[in-house]
Design a protein around this motif. Structure first.
Motif, PDB file in Angstrom:
ATOM      1  N   GLY A 164       0.802  -1.211   0.000  1.00  0.00           N
ATOM      2  CA  GLY A 164       0.000   0.000   0.000  1.00  0.00           C
ATOM      3  C   GLY A 164       0.836   1.262   0.000  1.00  0.00           C
ATOM      4  O   GLY A 164       2.064   1.222  -0.103  1.00  0.00           O
ATOM      5  N   SER A 165       0.148   2.394   0.134  1.00  0.00           N
ATOM      6  CA  SER A 165       0.796   3.704   0.067  1.00  0.00           C
ATOM      7  C   SER A 165       0.339   4.587   1.223  1.00  0.00           C
ATOM      8  O   SER A 165      -0.773   4.437   1.731  1.00  0.00           O
ATOM      9  CB  SER A 165       0.447   4.404  -1.248  1.00  0.00           C
ATOM     10  N   LEU A 166       1.208   5.493   1.585  1.00  0.00           N
ATOM     11  CA  LEU A 166       0.887   6.562   2.536  1.00  0.00           C
ATOM     12  C   LEU A 166       1.617   7.816   2.088  1.00  0.00           C
ATOM     13  O   LEU A 166       2.686   7.729   1.461  1.00  0.00           O
ATOM     14  CB  LEU A 166       1.343   6.203   3.961  1.00  0.00           C
ATOM     15  N   ARG A 167       1.055   8.954   2.431  1.00  0.00           N
ATOM     16  CA  ARG A 167       1.762  10.214   2.207  1.00  0.00           C
ATOM     17  C   ARG A 167       1.897  10.930   3.540  1.00  0.00           C
ATOM     18  O   ARG A 167       0.894  11.265   4.186  1.00  0.00           O
ATOM     19  CB  ARG A 167       1.042  11.116   1.211  1.00  0.00           C
ATOM     20  N   LEU A 168       3.131  11.159   3.933  1.00  0.00           N
ATOM     21  CA  LEU A 168       3.412  11.919   5.138  1.00  0.00           C
ATOM     22  C   LEU A 168       3.563  13.391   4.786  1.00  0.00           C
ATOM     23  O   LEU A 168       4.072  13.737   3.720  1.00  0.00           O
ATOM     24  CB  LEU A 168       4.692  11.424   5.804  1.00  0.00           C
ATOM     25  N   SER A 169       3.122  14.229   5.700  1.00  0.00           N
ATOM     26  CA  SER A 169       3.289  15.676   5.562  1.00  0.00           C
ATOM     27  C   SER A 169       4.014  16.205   6.781  1.00  0.00           C
ATOM     28  O   SER A 169       3.905  15.639   7.871  1.00  0.00           O
ATOM     29  CB  SER A 169       1.937  16.374   5.437  1.00  0.00           C
ATOM     30  N   CYS A 170       4.731  17.279   6.590  1.00  0.00           N
ATOM     31  CA  CYS A 170       5.408  17.949   7.696  1.00  0.00           C
ATOM     32  C   CYS A 170       5.235  19.441   7.496  1.00  0.00           C
ATOM     33  O   CYS A 170       5.788  20.006   6.546  1.00  0.00           O
ATOM     34  CB  CYS A 170       6.881  17.562   7.737  1.00  0.00           C
ATOM     35  N   ALA A 171       4.470  20.059   8.374  1.00  0.00           N
ATOM     36  CA  ALA A 171       4.202  21.491   8.289  1.00  0.00           C
ATOM     37  C   ALA A 171       5.143  22.240   9.211  1.00  0.00           C
ATOM     38  O   ALA A 171       5.279  21.890  10.389  1.00  0.00           O
ATOM     39  CB  ALA A 171       2.754  21.767   8.663  1.00  0.00           C
ATOM     40  N   ALA A 172       5.779  23.256   8.666  1.00  0.00           N
ATOM     41  CA  ALA A 172       6.749  24.040   9.423  1.00  0.00           C
ATOM     42  C   ALA A 172       6.176  25.391   9.807  1.00  0.00           C
ATOM     43  O   ALA A 172       5.383  25.988   9.067  1.00  0.00           O
ATOM     44  CB  ALA A 172       8.021  24.237   8.598  1.00  0.00           C
ATOM     45  N   SER A 173       6.591  25.870  10.959  1.00  0.00           N
ATOM     46  CA  SER A 173       6.265  27.227  11.379  1.00  0.00           C
ATOM     47  C   SER A 173       7.435  27.766  12.179  1.00  0.00           C
ATOM     48  O   SER A 173       8.229  27.010  12.749  1.00  0.00           O
ATOM     49  CB  SER A 173       4.980  27.246  12.213  1.00  0.00           C
ATOM     50  N   GLY A 174       7.535  29.103  12.187  1.00  0.00           N
ATOM     51  CA  GLY A 174       8.598  29.730  12.966  1.00  0.00           C
ATOM     52  C   GLY A 174       9.960  29.751  12.305  1.00  0.00           C
ATOM     53  O   GLY A 174      10.938  30.161  12.922  1.00  0.00           O
ATOM     54  N   ILE A 175      10.032  29.295  11.049  1.00  0.00           N
ATOM     55  CA  ILE A 175      11.288  29.343  10.316  1.00  0.00           C
ATOM     56  C   ILE A 175      11.027  29.897   8.921  1.00  0.00           C
ATOM     57  O   ILE A 175       9.885  29.861   8.432  1.00  0.00           O
ATOM     58  CB  ILE A 175      11.961  27.961  10.168  1.00  0.00           C
ATOM     59  N   THR A 176      12.094  30.411   8.294  1.00  0.00           N
ATOM     60  CA  THR A 176      11.999  30.794   6.885  1.00  0.00           C
ATOM     61  C   THR A 176      12.170  29.516   6.090  1.00  0.00           C
ATOM     62  O   THR A 176      13.284  29.108   5.756  1.00  0.00           O
ATOM     63  CB  THR A 176      13.084  31.825   6.536  1.00  0.00           C
ATOM     64  N   PHE A 177      11.070  28.872   5.794  1.00  0.00           N
ATOM     65  CA  PHE A 177      11.076  27.507   5.277  1.00  0.00           C
ATOM     66  C   PHE A 177      11.935  27.371   4.033  1.00  0.00           C
ATOM     67  O   PHE A 177      12.662  26.396   3.872  1.00  0.00           O
ATOM     68  CB  PHE A 177       9.638  27.085   4.986  1.00  0.00           C
ATOM     69  N   SER A 178      11.887  28.351   3.147  1.00  0.00           N
ATOM     70  CA  SER A 178      12.619  28.254   1.880  1.00  0.00           C
ATOM     71  C   SER A 178      14.124  28.396   2.057  1.00  0.00           C
ATOM     72  O   SER A 178      14.878  28.241   1.097  1.00  0.00           O
ATOM     73  CB  SER A 178      12.114  29.292   0.892  1.00  0.00           C
ATOM     74  N   SER A 179      14.591  28.665   3.273  1.00  0.00           N
ATOM     75  CA  SER A 179      16.023  28.715   3.552  1.00  0.00           C
ATOM     76  C   SER A 179      16.553  27.392   4.088  1.00  0.00           C
ATOM     77  O   SER A 179      17.742  27.288   4.412  1.00  0.00           O
ATOM     78  CB  SER A 179      16.330  29.821   4.570  1.00  0.00           C
ATOM     79  N   TYR A 180      15.669  26.418   4.192  1.00  0.00           N
ATOM     80  CA  TYR A 180      16.030  25.151   4.815  1.00  0.00           C
ATOM     81  C   TYR A 180      15.960  23.995   3.832  1.00  0.00           C
ATOM     82  O   TYR A 180      14.985  23.853   3.086  1.00  0.00           O
ATOM     83  CB  TYR A 180      15.077  24.839   5.982  1.00  0.00           C
ATOM     84  N   ALA A 181      16.998  23.150   3.857  1.00  0.00           N
ATOM     85  CA  ALA A 181      16.857  21.817   3.306  1.00  0.00           C
ATOM     86  C   ALA A 181      15.998  21.023   4.276  1.00  0.00           C
ATOM     87  O   ALA A 181      16.029  21.253   5.491  1.00  0.00           O
ATOM     88  CB  ALA A 181      18.221  21.149   3.161  1.00  0.00           C
ATOM     89  N   MET A 182      15.241  20.081   3.752  1.00  0.00           N
ATOM     90  CA  MET A 182      14.386  19.254   4.587  1.00  0.00           C
ATOM     91  C   MET A 182      14.715  17.786   4.373  1.00  0.00           C
ATOM     92  O   MET A 182      15.132  17.374   3.269  1.00  0.00           O
ATOM     93  CB  MET A 182      12.915  19.507   4.268  1.00  0.00           C
ATOM     94  N   GLY A 183      14.531  17.016   5.412  1.00  0.00           N
ATOM     95  CA  GLY A 183      14.828  15.593   5.309  1.00  0.00           C
ATOM     96  C   GLY A 183      13.807  14.773   6.060  1.00  0.00           C
ATOM     97  O   GLY A 183      13.060  15.282   6.904  1.00  0.00           O
ATOM     98  N   TRP A 184      13.781  13.506   5.713  1.00  0.00           N
ATOM     99  CA  TRP A 184      12.977  12.520   6.441  1.00  0.00           C
ATOM    100  C   TRP A 184      13.912  11.425   6.956  1.00  0.00           C
ATOM    101  O   TRP A 184      14.796  10.959   6.214  1.00  0.00           O
ATOM    102  CB  TRP A 184      11.908  11.898   5.537  1.00  0.00           C
ATOM    103  N   PHE A 185      13.687  11.058   8.197  1.00  0.00           N
ATOM    104  CA  PHE A 185      14.425   9.979   8.839  1.00  0.00           C
ATOM    105  C   PHE A 185      13.414   9.034   9.474  1.00  0.00           C
ATOM    106  O   PHE A 185      12.243   9.382   9.638  1.00  0.00           O
ATOM    107  CB  PHE A 185      15.363  10.533   9.921  1.00  0.00           C
ATOM    108  N   ARG A 186      13.871   7.857   9.847  1.00  0.00           N
ATOM    109  CA  ARG A 186      13.001   6.943  10.570  1.00  0.00           C
ATOM    110  C   ARG A 186      13.800   6.190  11.622  1.00  0.00           C
ATOM    111  O   ARG A 186      15.023   6.063  11.512  1.00  0.00           O
ATOM    112  CB  ARG A 186      12.298   5.966   9.627  1.00  0.00           C
ATOM    113  N   ARG A 187      13.079   5.706  12.613  1.00  0.00           N
ATOM    114  CA  ARG A 187      13.709   4.973  13.695  1.00  0.00           C
ATOM    115  C   ARG A 187      12.812   3.827  14.113  1.00  0.00           C
ATOM    116  O   ARG A 187      11.610   4.006  14.278  1.00  0.00           O
ATOM    117  CB  ARG A 187      13.990   5.883  14.882  1.00  0.00           C
TER     118      ARG A 187
END
Length: 124
Positions: A16-39
């Motif tokens: 199957g499939s899932l789509r994860l989302s991550c909403a940011a606040s309090g930062i200039t989002f376009s100045s950041y690289a973003m990543g996904w990790f798992r544990r």
């Protein structure tokens, strides 16, 4: 106050499939690289995917290449992880993370902003 809030996790059958989302606040989002990790319990945090500030370049772990896609919407300050062809071994808590900079980063210590995580469980 800086916040990264993940959503979209849950229980899904293998294949199957899932789509994860991550909403940011309090930062200039376009100045950041973003990543996904798992544990998973008893294992080190594992790099999954990263995307640069513009969304034009990305990199993936071999274990998810061809199955997962990272993307971002800077207007919405949100990064996504589309997960297809899920396997039981993808079961983990998934975290999004932000790293100030123009590149993309695979090492966890490059990131200084982290979300609280969302559980993904893939049943066989």
């Amino acid at each position: 106050q800086v916040q990264l809030v993940e959503s979209g996790g849950g229980l899904v059958q293998a294949g199957g499939s899932l789509r994860l989302s991550c909403a940011a606040s309090g930062i200039t989002f376009s100045s950041y690289a973003m990543g996904w990790f798992r544990r998973t319990p008893g294992k080190e945090r594992e790099f999954i995917a990263t995307i640069n500030w513009s969304g034009l370049t990305a990199n993936y772990a071999d274990s998810v290449k061809g199955r997962f896609t990272i993307s971002r919407d800077n207007a919405k300050k949100t990064v996504y992880l589309q997960m297809n062809s899920l396997k039981p071994e993808d079961t983990a808590v998934y975290y999004c993370a932000g790293a100030y900079g123009s590149g993309w980063y695979v090492k966890a210590n490059a990131y200084n902003r982290w979300g609280q995580g969302t559980q993904v469980t893939v049943s066989s």
